[in-house]
Write a protein that holds these residues in place. Structure first.
Motif, PDB file in Angstrom:
ATOM      1  N   PRO A  47       0.811  -1.225   0.000  1.00 12.19           N
ATOM      2  CA  PRO A  47       0.000   0.000   0.000  1.00 12.19           C
ATOM      3  C   PRO A  47       0.845   1.275   0.000  1.00 12.19           C
ATOM      4  O   PRO A  47       0.447   2.284  -0.589  1.00 12.19           O
ATOM      5  CB  PRO A  47      -0.820  -0.118   1.288  1.00 12.19           C
ATOM      6  CG  PRO A  47      -0.837  -1.568   1.604  1.00 12.19           C
ATOM      7  CD  PRO A  47       0.486  -2.092   1.137  1.00 12.19           C
ATOM      8  N   ARG A  48       2.009   1.219   0.643  1.00 12.33           N
ATOM      9  CA  ARG A  48       2.867   2.414   0.665  1.00 12.33           C
ATOM     10  C   ARG A  48       3.442   2.683  -0.715  1.00 12.33           C
ATOM     11  O   ARG A  48       3.577   3.835  -1.137  1.00 12.33           O
ATOM     12  CB  ARG A  48       3.998   2.237   1.681  1.00 12.33           C
ATOM     13  CG  ARG A  48       3.527   2.032   3.088  1.00 12.33           C
ATOM     14  CD  ARG A  48       4.643   2.199   4.099  1.00 12.33           C
ATOM     15  NE  ARG A  48       4.935   3.611   4.311  1.00 12.33           N
ATOM     16  CZ  ARG A  48       5.208   4.137   5.506  1.00 12.33           C
ATOM     17  NH1 ARG A  48       5.208   3.369   6.576  1.00 12.33           N
ATOM     18  NH2 ARG A  48       5.475   5.409   5.630  1.00 12.33           N
ATOM     19  N   LEU A  49       3.804   1.622  -1.417  1.00 11.38           N
ATOM     20  CA  LEU A  49       4.351   1.807  -2.753  1.00 11.38           C
ATOM     21  C   LEU A  49       3.272   2.249  -3.738  1.00 11.38           C
ATOM     22  O   LEU A  49       3.569   2.970  -4.705  1.00 11.38           O
ATOM     23  CB  LEU A  49       4.982   0.501  -3.248  1.00 11.38           C
ATOM     24  CG  LEU A  49       6.195  -0.006  -2.473  1.00 11.38           C
ATOM     25  CD1 LEU A  49       6.648  -1.346  -3.039  1.00 11.38           C
ATOM     26  CD2 LEU A  49       7.345   0.997  -2.517  1.00 11.38           C
ATOM     27  N   ALA A  50       2.041   1.838  -3.504  1.00 14.41           N
ATOM     28  CA  ALA A  50       0.961   2.171  -4.424  1.00 14.41           C
ATOM     29  C   ALA A  50       0.420   3.579  -4.214  1.00 14.41           C
ATOM     30  O   ALA A  50      -0.206   4.151  -5.104  1.00 14.41           O
ATOM     31  CB  ALA A  50      -0.187   1.165  -4.278  1.00 14.41           C
ATOM     32  N   ALA A  51       0.652   4.138  -3.030  1.00 13.51           N
ATOM     33  CA  ALA A  51       0.068   5.433  -2.703  1.00 13.51           C
ATOM     34  C   ALA A  51       0.782   6.556  -3.441  1.00 13.51           C
ATOM     35  O   ALA A  51       2.004   6.544  -3.606  1.00 13.51           O
ATOM     36  CB  ALA A  51       0.144   5.671  -1.193  1.00 13.51           C
ATOM     37  N   ALA A  52       0.007   7.563  -3.866  1.00  8.12           N
ATOM     38  CA  ALA A  52       0.586   8.770  -4.436  1.00  8.12           C
ATOM     39  C   ALA A  52       1.222   9.579  -3.315  1.00  8.12           C
ATOM     40  O   ALA A  52       0.862   9.460  -2.148  1.00  8.12           O
ATOM     41  CB  ALA A  52      -0.490   9.582  -5.146  1.00  8.12           C
ATOM     42  N   ASP A  53       2.185  10.424  -3.664  1.00  9.18           N
ATOM     43  CA  ASP A  53       2.816  11.296  -2.677  1.00  9.18           C
ATOM     44  C   ASP A  53       2.801  12.735  -3.200  1.00  9.18           C
ATOM     45  O   ASP A  53       2.191  13.042  -4.214  1.00  9.18           O
ATOM     46  CB  ASP A  53       4.235  10.825  -2.354  1.00  9.18           C
ATOM     47  CG  ASP A  53       5.115  10.729  -3.590  1.00  9.18           C
ATOM     48  OD1 ASP A  53       4.824  11.430  -4.587  1.00  9.18           O
ATOM     49  OD2 ASP A  53       6.089   9.962  -3.570  1.00  9.18           O
ATOM     50  N   ASP A  54       3.499  13.607  -2.500  1.00  8.81           N
ATOM     51  CA  ASP A  54       3.491  15.020  -2.873  1.00  8.81           C
ATOM     52  C   ASP A  54       4.091  15.254  -4.252  1.00  8.81           C
ATOM     53  O   ASP A  54       3.823  16.264  -4.896  1.00  8.81           O
ATOM     54  CB  ASP A  54       4.265  15.840  -1.835  1.00  8.81           C
ATOM     55  CG  ASP A  54       3.568  15.832  -0.481  1.00  8.81           C
ATOM     56  OD1 ASP A  54       2.344  15.574  -0.465  1.00  8.81           O
ATOM     57  OD2 ASP A  54       4.229  16.067   0.538  1.00  8.81           O
ATOM     58  N   ALA A  55       4.936  14.322  -4.698  1.00  6.06           N
ATOM     59  CA  ALA A  55       5.606  14.492  -5.989  1.00  6.06           C
ATOM     60  C   ALA A  55       4.703  14.110  -7.156  1.00  6.06           C
ATOM     61  O   ALA A  55       5.027  14.387  -8.310  1.00  6.06           O
ATOM     62  CB  ALA A  55       6.888  13.661  -6.029  1.00  6.06           C
ATOM     63  N   GLY A  56       3.573  13.459  -6.870  1.00  2.00           N
ATOM     64  CA  GLY A  56       2.680  13.096  -7.960  1.00  2.00           C
ATOM     65  C   GLY A  56       2.228  11.665  -7.860  1.00  2.00           C
ATOM     66  O   GLY A  56       2.287  11.052  -6.792  1.00  2.00           O
ATOM     67  N   PRO A  57       1.763  11.076  -8.973  1.00  2.00           N
ATOM     68  CA  PRO A  57       1.240   9.706  -8.952  1.00  2.00           C
ATOM     69  C   PRO A  57       2.302   8.698  -8.558  1.00  2.00           C
ATOM     70  O   PRO A  57       3.504   8.930  -8.706  1.00  2.00           O
ATOM     71  CB  PRO A  57       0.783   9.486 -10.406  1.00  2.00           C
ATOM     72  CG  PRO A  57       0.701  10.842 -11.007  1.00  2.00           C
ATOM     73  CD  PRO A  57       1.691  11.696 -10.286  1.00  2.00           C
ATOM     74  N   ALA A  58       1.831   7.558  -8.069  1.00  2.00           N
ATOM     75  CA  ALA A  58       2.757   6.538  -7.589  1.00  2.00           C
ATOM     76  C   ALA A  58       3.429   5.777  -8.723  1.00  2.00           C
ATOM     77  O   ALA A  58       4.464   5.159  -8.520  1.00  2.00           O
ATOM     78  CB  ALA A  58       2.015   5.558  -6.684  1.00  2.00           C
ATOM     79  N   GLY A  59       2.875   5.796  -9.922  1.00  2.00           N
ATOM     80  CA  GLY A  59       3.426   4.990 -11.008  1.00  2.00           C
ATOM     81  C   GLY A  59       2.747   3.636 -11.044  1.00  2.00           C
ATOM     82  O   GLY A  59       1.668   3.441 -10.490  1.00  2.00           O
ATOM     83  N   GLU A  60       3.395   2.676 -11.679  1.00  2.60           N
ATOM     84  CA  GLU A  60       2.807   1.341 -11.816  1.00  2.60           C
ATOM     85  C   GLU A  60       3.453   0.376 -10.838  1.00  2.60           C
ATOM     86  O   GLU A  60       4.677   0.260 -10.787  1.00  2.60           O
ATOM     87  CB  GLU A  60       3.000   0.818 -13.244  1.00  2.60           C
ATOM     88  CG  GLU A  60       2.393  -0.560 -13.443  1.00  2.60           C
ATOM     89  CD  GLU A  60       2.697  -1.151 -14.806  1.00  2.60           C
ATOM     90  OE1 GLU A  60       2.425  -2.349 -15.007  1.00  2.60           O
ATOM     91  OE2 GLU A  60       3.230  -0.421 -15.666  1.00  2.60           O
ATOM     92  N   LEU A  61       2.626  -0.295 -10.063  1.00  3.09           N
ATOM     93  CA  LEU A  61       3.114  -1.280  -9.103  1.00  3.09           C
ATOM     94  C   LEU A  61       2.630  -2.657  -9.515  1.00  3.09           C
ATOM     95  O   LEU A  61       1.425  -2.880  -9.685  1.00  3.09           O
ATOM     96  CB  LEU A  61       2.625  -0.957  -7.685  1.00  3.09           C
ATOM     97  CG  LEU A  61       2.986  -1.987  -6.607  1.00  3.09           C
ATOM     98  CD1 LEU A  61       4.497  -2.105  -6.438  1.00  3.09           C
ATOM     99  CD2 LEU A  61       2.324  -1.616  -5.270  1.00  3.09           C
ATOM    100  N   ARG A  62       3.582  -3.601  -9.645  1.00  2.00           N
ATOM    101  CA  ARG A  62       3.261  -4.994  -9.936  1.00  2.00           C
ATOM    102  C   ARG A  62       3.609  -5.855  -8.725  1.00  2.00           C
ATOM    103  O   ARG A  62       4.665  -5.668  -8.107  1.00  2.00           O
ATOM    104  CB  ARG A  62       4.056  -5.484 -11.150  1.00  2.00           C
ATOM    105  CG  ARG A  62       3.789  -4.709 -12.428  1.00  2.00           C
ATOM    106  CD  ARG A  62       4.747  -5.135 -13.527  1.00  2.00           C
ATOM    107  NE  ARG A  62       4.505  -4.429 -14.775  1.00  2.00           N
ATOM    108  CZ  ARG A  62       5.249  -4.575 -15.871  1.00  2.00           C
ATOM    109  NH1 ARG A  62       6.277  -5.423 -15.867  1.00  2.00           N
ATOM    110  NH2 ARG A  62       4.962  -3.891 -16.952  1.00  2.00           N
ATOM    111  N   LEU A  63       2.736  -6.781  -8.418  1.00  2.00           N
ATOM    112  CA  LEU A  63       2.939  -7.697  -7.303  1.00  2.00           C
ATOM    113  C   LEU A  63       3.081  -9.106  -7.857  1.00  2.00           C
ATOM    114  O   LEU A  63       2.178  -9.591  -8.543  1.00  2.00           O
ATOM    115  CB  LEU A  63       1.756  -7.635  -6.328  1.00  2.00           C
ATOM    116  CG  LEU A  63       1.309  -6.248  -5.873  1.00  2.00           C
ATOM    117  CD1 LEU A  63       0.100  -6.357  -4.944  1.00  2.00           C
ATOM    118  CD2 LEU A  63       2.441  -5.500  -5.183  1.00  2.00           C
TER     119      LEU A  63
END
Length: 301
Positions: free
Chosen positions: A18-34
């Protein structure tokens, strides 16, 4: 950024996703694959894709790693399913993944290991195996960031479950010399926060040591855990000789931890796990103390 997380069905991986998937102040989180051998066991956060694959056989790795910039390797054996060949299995998986990541052009692999002295002098076979995996990932794969963590305190941590059960169920206990071994217990949220920060850190070092703010013996940990849960501090008597096998047996009797996990956990208690080199700025800057970590874990966090 395109990121691949292996071990997403495990304790740390499940909290990291969830931390990797979340957006931050810099913008979208990008693509996360599990990546998972059994995708049905993974509950992906919003926006993440679950892909079927196996780091041991290499099945599905080429497609999962295609275009990935950063890959997390959170795969290791810890006593489940029989221990006879765990080290060989982990060696093969590490080499297979590392070679596939290099071929795919991954620029960084992040691996979570233990905060021990090293493979050569570790008394625990599992800690030695974790060190060996790190060496193989670094030798055969892209640039490696080896994150080393002390005991993880969290609601689903086997080490934490063992600690709390001992304090709750035993008003007095006889312990071997490991009761005076020091470690720097670290909250699960601090571990996952540090791992997420390493994704974006420019020029990340090859090794990052992660621990809480205090160096505590296991005796002190049990006493402070008792304080945090409102129990009387247990009477702890240290004896000079108590074999790891006997320690494992009595721990298994009084804790809910899966039997196959108890022996490697107890073996690891003999290793001092202290931060010798502080992590870089922006990685684990303000870790919570043991009391706060225990209270969060008891609240299911």
């Amino acid at each position: 950024m395109r990121v691949l997380l292996t071990g997403a069905s495990g304790y740390v991986g499940g909290r990291l996703a969830p931390r990797l998937a979340a957006a931050d102040d810099a913008g979208p989180a990008g693509e996360l694959r599990l990546l998972a051998r059994r995708p049905g066991r993974v509950e992906p956060p919003a926006g993440a894709r679950v892909l079927q694959g196996d780091v041991v056989s290499g099945e599905g790795l080429e497609a999962a790693l295609d275009g990935v910039e950063v890959a997390y390797y959170l795969v290791h054996s810890m006593g489940r399913g029989g221990d006879d060949d765990f080290a060989a299995r982990d060696r093969g998986a590490a080499e297979t993944f590392a070679r596939a990541a290099r071929t795919a052009g991954v620029r960084r692999v992040i691996y979570l290991g233990g905060l021990s002295g090293g493979a050569a002098d570790a008394s625990s076979a599992h800690l030695r195996s974790r060190e060996e995996v790190a060496e193989l990932l670094g030798e055969h794969g892209p640039p490696l960031v080896h994150a080393r963590a002390a005991m993880v305190i969290g609601a689903g941590s086997a080490s934490f479950q063992m600690l709390v059960a001992l304090v709750r169920r035993l008003p007095a206990m006889v312990c071997p010399r490991w009761v005076e071994t020091r470690t720097q217990p670290i909250a699960i949220d601090d571990v996952t926060g540090a791992l997420a920060a390493l994704r974006d850190l420019p020029d990340a070092p090859g090794e990052v040591q992660l621990g809480g703010p205090d160096a505590l013996s296991y005796r002190e940990m049990m006493e402070r855990t008792a304080d945090a849960i409102g129990r009387r501090r247990p009477l702890i008597v240290q004896v000079p000789v108590l074999t790891p096998r006997l320690s494992s047996l009595w721990v298994q009797l009084v804790t809910p931890v899966e039997g196959g996990l108890v022996r490697p956990l107890v073996d690891g208690l003999r290793e001092e796990m202290l931060v010798r080199v502080p992590p870089p700025a922006g990685v684990n800057d303000d870790p919570r103390d043991l009391g706060a970590a225990v209270r969060a874990a008891l609240d299911g966090r």
